[in-house]
Design a protein around this motif. Sequence first.
Motif, PDB file in Angstrom:
ATOM      1  N   GLY A 173      83.906  23.322 -40.365  1.00 39.81           N
ATOM      2  CA  GLY A 173      82.777  24.182 -40.023  1.00 39.81           C
ATOM      3  C   GLY A 173      83.165  25.620 -39.731  1.00 39.81           C
ATOM      4  O   GLY A 173      82.626  26.556 -40.346  1.00 39.81           O
ATOM      5  N   GLU A 177      82.275  29.063 -41.909  1.00 37.06           N
ATOM      6  CA  GLU A 177      81.610  30.207 -41.269  1.00 37.06           C
ATOM      7  C   GLU A 177      82.437  31.477 -41.437  1.00 37.06           C
ATOM      8  O   GLU A 177      81.900  32.558 -41.716  1.00 37.06           O
ATOM      9  CB  GLU A 177      81.379  29.923 -39.780  1.00 37.06           C
ATOM     10  CG  GLU A 177      80.116  29.153 -39.469  1.00 37.06           C
ATOM     11  CD  GLU A 177      79.635  29.403 -38.050  1.00 37.06           C
ATOM     12  OE1 GLU A 177      79.135  30.515 -37.772  1.00 37.06           O
ATOM     13  OE2 GLU A 177      79.763  28.484 -37.224  1.00 37.06           O
ATOM     14  N   ASP A 180      82.019  32.764 -45.021  1.00 41.73           N
ATOM     15  CA  ASP A 180      80.690  33.342 -45.252  1.00 41.73           C
ATOM     16  C   ASP A 180      80.582  34.730 -44.622  1.00 41.73           C
ATOM     17  O   ASP A 180      80.042  35.670 -45.224  1.00 41.73           O
ATOM     18  CB  ASP A 180      79.604  32.423 -44.679  1.00 41.73           C
ATOM     19  CG  ASP A 180      79.383  31.180 -45.526  1.00 41.73           C
ATOM     20  OD1 ASP A 180      79.771  31.189 -46.707  1.00 41.73           O
ATOM     21  OD2 ASP A 180      78.823  30.193 -44.999  1.00 41.73           O
ATOM     22  N   LYS A 213      86.982  28.397 -50.537  1.00 35.17           N
ATOM     23  CA  LYS A 213      85.982  27.353 -50.300  1.00 35.17           C
ATOM     24  C   LYS A 213      86.272  26.132 -51.163  1.00 35.17           C
ATOM     25  O   LYS A 213      86.155  24.985 -50.693  1.00 35.17           O
ATOM     26  CB  LYS A 213      84.578  27.896 -50.593  1.00 35.17           C
ATOM     27  CG  LYS A 213      84.077  28.900 -49.568  1.00 35.17           C
ATOM     28  CD  LYS A 213      82.645  29.331 -49.870  1.00 35.17           C
ATOM     29  CE  LYS A 213      82.128  30.288 -48.809  1.00 35.17           C
ATOM     30  NZ  LYS A 213      80.727  30.697 -49.056  1.00 35.17           N
ATOM     31  N   TYR A 285      81.223  31.103 -32.759  1.00 37.84           N
ATOM     32  CA  TYR A 285      80.694  30.401 -33.928  1.00 37.84           C
ATOM     33  C   TYR A 285      79.285  29.878 -33.647  1.00 37.84           C
ATOM     34  O   TYR A 285      78.932  29.585 -32.509  1.00 37.84           O
ATOM     35  CB  TYR A 285      81.642  29.270 -34.327  1.00 37.84           C
ATOM     36  CG  TYR A 285      82.936  29.790 -34.913  1.00 37.84           C
ATOM     37  CD1 TYR A 285      83.075  29.983 -36.282  1.00 37.84           C
ATOM     38  CD2 TYR A 285      84.009  30.131 -34.089  1.00 37.84           C
ATOM     39  CE1 TYR A 285      84.252  30.490 -36.823  1.00 37.84           C
ATOM     40  CE2 TYR A 285      85.186  30.640 -34.619  1.00 37.84           C
ATOM     41  CZ  TYR A 285      85.299  30.820 -35.983  1.00 37.84           C
ATOM     42  OH  TYR A 285      86.455  31.331 -36.512  1.00 37.84           O
ATOM     43  N   GLU A 288      76.591  26.051 -37.185  1.00 42.19           N
ATOM     44  CA  GLU A 288      76.130  25.600 -38.493  1.00 42.19           C
ATOM     45  C   GLU A 288      76.673  26.529 -39.569  1.00 42.19           C
ATOM     46  O   GLU A 288      77.030  27.676 -39.303  1.00 42.19           O
ATOM     47  CB  GLU A 288      74.597  25.545 -38.564  1.00 42.19           C
ATOM     48  CG  GLU A 288      73.908  26.888 -38.453  1.00 42.19           C
ATOM     49  CD  GLU A 288      72.393  26.779 -38.565  1.00 42.19           C
ATOM     50  OE1 GLU A 288      71.862  25.674 -38.336  1.00 42.19           O
ATOM     51  OE2 GLU A 288      71.755  27.797 -38.895  1.00 42.19           O
ATOM     52  N   TYR A 289      76.770  25.990 -40.775  1.00 41.71           N
ATOM     53  CA  TYR A 289      77.202  26.795 -41.912  1.00 41.71           C
ATOM     54  C   TYR A 289      76.439  26.330 -43.147  1.00 41.71           C
ATOM     55  O   TYR A 289      75.921  25.211 -43.201  1.00 41.71           O
ATOM     56  CB  TYR A 289      78.718  26.675 -42.138  1.00 41.71           C
ATOM     57  CG  TYR A 289      79.188  25.271 -42.496  1.00 41.71           C
ATOM     58  CD1 TYR A 289      79.275  24.853 -43.823  1.00 41.71           C
ATOM     59  CD2 TYR A 289      79.559  24.369 -41.502  1.00 41.71           C
ATOM     60  CE1 TYR A 289      79.698  23.577 -44.152  1.00 41.71           C
ATOM     61  CE2 TYR A 289      79.985  23.091 -41.815  1.00 41.71           C
ATOM     62  CZ  TYR A 289      80.056  22.702 -43.143  1.00 41.71           C
ATOM     63  OH  TYR A 289      80.467  21.431 -43.464  1.00 41.71           O
ATOM     64  N   TRP A 290      76.383  27.218 -44.125  1.00 37.56           N
ATOM     65  CA  TRP A 290      75.648  26.906 -45.344  1.00 37.56           C
ATOM     66  C   TRP A 290      76.548  26.149 -46.311  1.00 37.56           C
ATOM     67  O   TRP A 290      77.678  26.551 -46.591  1.00 37.56           O
ATOM     68  CB  TRP A 290      75.145  28.180 -46.010  1.00 37.56           C
ATOM     69  CG  TRP A 290      74.491  27.931 -47.337  1.00 37.56           C
ATOM     70  CD1 TRP A 290      75.016  28.152 -48.577  1.00 37.56           C
ATOM     71  CD2 TRP A 290      73.184  27.389 -47.550  1.00 37.56           C
ATOM     72  NE1 TRP A 290      74.125  27.788 -49.548  1.00 37.56           N
ATOM     73  CE2 TRP A 290      72.987  27.311 -48.955  1.00 37.56           C
ATOM     74  CE3 TRP A 290      72.172  26.962 -46.695  1.00 37.56           C
ATOM     75  CZ2 TRP A 290      71.810  26.829 -49.511  1.00 37.56           C
ATOM     76  CZ3 TRP A 290      71.000  26.477 -47.254  1.00 37.56           C
ATOM     77  CH2 TRP A 290      70.826  26.417 -48.639  1.00 37.56           C
ATOM     78  N   ASP A 297      71.831  23.890 -44.549  1.00 37.07           N
ATOM     79  CA  ASP A 297      72.693  24.209 -43.413  1.00 37.07           C
ATOM     80  C   ASP A 297      73.281  22.920 -42.849  1.00 37.07           C
ATOM     81  O   ASP A 297      72.568  21.932 -42.654  1.00 37.07           O
ATOM     82  CB  ASP A 297      71.901  24.925 -42.314  1.00 37.07           C
ATOM     83  CG  ASP A 297      71.573  26.368 -42.687  1.00 37.07           C
ATOM     84  OD1 ASP A 297      72.408  26.993 -43.362  1.00 37.07           O
ATOM     85  OD2 ASP A 297      70.490  26.849 -42.308  1.00 37.07           O
TER      86      ASP A 297
END
Length: 360
Positions: A173, A177, A180, A213, A285, A288-290, A297
């Motif tokens: 996670g 983040e 992104d 990623k 942080y 949540e992340y996409w 999410d």
Amino acid sequence: MLGLFLVLAAPLQLGIAMYAQAHHGMGDAVEWPNWTGWIMVLCGIGVLWHGWNLRCSGRQKMTLIAEKWAALEGQRGQVERVFSSLVSAGHYEAGLSARYERAQAEHARVGARIADYQPPGFFASLSETSRGDGDEILAGIARLADADAAIMAARDFFACAPGWRDVWSNEVGPVFEDLDVLDDVADTLEGMGTDPRITADVEAFRERVGDHKDTVHDLGKRLEGGQIAPAQALEELDRIANDARTRVAELIEATLATDASSQGRERYARWKGTGISLTAANAEYDEEYWSEEADADIEYNPAATIRLITNSAGVNLEGLPAPASGVLTAGRSFVYLLPMYLDRYLTKNVDGSGDASSSA
């Protein structure tokens, strides 16, 4: 005190009028307070009722603190044994030790606060401000519980026990983040760039973010297939986080160095002097992340990661200089920060103190 004043104002006025009439014969009849006085009484009753609820809430909070602290202390021995066994086995030793040491220091601080915590007096307990200390203690206990959960999760993760996939999902996670946010910083750099070479480097960095990623996704598959050990996977996450931060810092410095305007020189001086202060808002942080794969999410708990990050127990960053590296270093500890604040070095004006002002 405000509630008592509002409640007693009209009755006192009436009482004084009745006393004057009875003992001094002043006036033809007792004049009742104006209707606004009775509205004040009703408001005062409301204020006192709210204050009483706060007082009851404060007592409940003390009970809750005692219960949660007892539960935390009850499992402390098991957590210490698990930590010792993991370190003895050499599993992610440096990172896990730094995580544990921070949590231990925080445990001592929270324990001292609980020992000194006293319920406020009657009138103080009727105020909203009386709730602050108890809330902060509960938040500290929650972070310590997450730190314990991280140690227990590490045991399951390194043993590839059932549930290790959930642990890994939580670990990636912060890295997603990071990537992104750094991709957003690259957007800012791209908008500022006038040097074709820097623009090309920024574009190459954006491609590298995509590669990182892909690497994180691939790590999960390699773990699944037994092609990489869990501790090595965590070290690879550290490598990815460090590489992305290092490269974007180089691009920021190169971009600022090419801006010959007075504002550009001020920003460059601030960058070299780490003139922005850290806050929870720009370095913690977001839980949540996409996920491009899930097209949604993904929620996770950054306070319960094995890796030491901003949200971990024992990390206090408020007011510290914001490092260009995106990592706080203290002794053997390396604390990964959400590098959102890096964008402020590029887009904010410099005030008289050298910090970033709110205008762009």
